[in-house]
Design an enzyme around this catalytic site. Structure first.
Site, PDB file in Angstrom:
ATOM      1  N   LYS A  42       0.842  -1.209   0.000  1.00  7.17           N
ATOM      2  CA  LYS A  42       0.000   0.000   0.000  1.00  7.17           C
ATOM      3  C   LYS A  42       0.872   1.251   0.000  1.00  7.17           C
ATOM      4  CE  LYS A  42      -0.408  -0.359   5.047  1.00  7.17           C
ATOM      5  NZ  LYS A  42      -1.241  -0.893   6.151  1.00  7.17           N
ATOM      6  N   TYR A 267      16.497  30.831   6.890  1.00  9.38           N
ATOM      7  CA  TYR A 267      15.311  31.626   7.246  1.00  9.38           C
ATOM      8  C   TYR A 267      15.298  31.958   8.726  1.00  9.38           C
ATOM      9  CZ  TYR A 267      12.869  30.966   2.782  1.00  9.38           C
ATOM     10  OH  TYR A 267      12.489  30.994   1.481  1.00  9.38           O
TER      11      TYR A 267
END
Ligand SMILES: *Cc1c(COP(=O)(O)O)cnc(C)c1O
Length: 374
Positions: A42, A267
């Site tokens: 999956k 940042y």
């Protein structure tokens, strides 16, 4: 694994299909020869690529595959038909939703039926088509997620006629805490499941995921359904894991720069250099599944040497401290994002999650390379 090619991508995942098939054989070898070992593929085989992984496992002898949803199942059936593996069984954990019955039949998919209404709808559809349709039954023994609850289970045991017209391949349940070997919940679930199975004793049974496969023969029944272990992650975080690592994740070094003591990086300027430093900027970021919380926590490996991730993780890049690194290796090497000193288990732990979430969060931008599997 040797040096990496990136194509046009800035980070790449190299998947070792031979390791995945070896892990499948290892799990298969834990249970008796008559017991089937399925493969759970999956979510794109936990991020590693369901087509390549399933093809390699099919070649290795795996006959039974599990996915979560209809779309995943159709993709896999289409692949199997194209590659001469059309007869392999595909089971769908989430069963069919209203209106998907015809697709399940057309693509030869087996739903894992999770409640009485699905059982009844599947029966009605089988009768309408005039064929016996295959399905398995999922009984909830403690997870409270999917599967027949206790009342529905009691009702079904008293009304087995409600299953007429179906070809029942397995009765199933799912472990809550299989990775905790000594958790008494395992024994309680096993007892509940054995009791349910005794009412459907002619139908083969299955309860074991990867962790359950490792809990011993009481948990093996007729079929085991490992997922994570195939991808090299030991569910019990065993330090002496017999499983082979199945993938590497590497990033390109985009730029190398010198920065002075007192300069800030990234940042927000959250990281200040306390010495003159050399910084390498790598082509991986949170958009690739490299989690933002890893800034200041993770290391990468360049030329076999760990380099700390400094400053914030950006969308497309990270910055690492490579002061004093061999200049040749900075020019020629790539950076390994998971490595011996910083395995995926540690990465997951550092951001408060599990390797499953890191793996299934690996981005689409990464080039995926496959070795082995022939
Ligand atoms: C995902 C899943 C598995 C496989 O679990 P792993 O822990 O990855 O081995 C098995 N059974 C069910 C019902 C699942 O949802």
């Amino acid at each position: 694994m040797p040096h990496q090619h990136f194509g046009n991508a800035d980070n790449a995942i190299t998947i070792d299909l031979n390791a995945i098939t070896a892990n499948w054989r290892y799990i298969d070898g834990l249970s008796a020869p008559t017991i089937k070992t399925a493969a759970v593929v999956k979510s794109n085989a936990y991020g590693l690529g369901s087509c390549e992984v399933a093809t390699a496992l099919a070649r290795a002898g795996c006959k039974l595959f599990f996915v979560a949803s209809l779309n995943e199942a159709i993709e896999l059936r289409t692949l199997f038909r194209q590659t001469g593996h059309g007869d392999l069984t595909i089971m769908v954990f989430h069963s069919f939703q209203r209106g998907q019955e015809a697709d399940f039949v057309a693509h030869q998919l087996e739903p894992v039926l999770n409640d009485l209404e699905q059982i009844s709808r599947w029966r009605v559809y089988a009768a309408k088509m005039g064929i016996k349709l295959p399905a398995s039954l999922h009984f909830d023994t403690g997870m409270n997620r999917l599967g027949l609850d206790a009342d529905q289970t009691d009702w079904l045991i008293r009304n087995k006629k409600a299953l007429n017209g179906l070809k029942l391949t397995y009765v199933m349940s799912h472990l809550v805490s299989g990775e905790l070997i000594n958790d008494p919940v395992n024994v309680r679930q096993l007892a509940s499941f054995n009791k349910i199975h005794s009412s459907f004793s002619t139908i083969p049974a299955s309860i074991a995921n990867s962790a359950g496969s490792l809990l011993g023969s009481d948990y093996h029944f007729s079929m085991t359904r490992p997922g994570i272990a195939l991808y090299g992650i030991h569910p019990l975080e065993d330090l002496d894991s017999p499983l082979q690592p199945a993938f590497e994740w590497q990033a390109r070094i985009l730029q190398i720069r010198n920065a002075a003591a007192g300069d800030k990086v990234g940042y927000g300027g959250t990281y200040q250099l306390d010495r003159d430093s050399q910084i390498a900027t790598l082509g991986v970021g949170y958009a690739d599944g490299y989690r933002r919380q890893l800034g200041g926590m993770a290391t990468v490996s360049i030329g076999g040497r760990p380099a700390p991730v400094i400053g914030r993780v950006s969308m497309d890049s990270i910055t690492v401290d490579v002061t004093g690194f061999n200049q040749g290796s900075l020019r020629t090497d790539t950076a390994s994002l998971v490595h011996e000193d910083y395995p995926i288990e540690k990465m997951a732990n550092d951001v408060g999650t599990i390797p499953y979430e890191i793996m299934t969060g690996l981005g689409h931008r990464a080039e995926r390379y496959y070795r082995g599997g022939g």
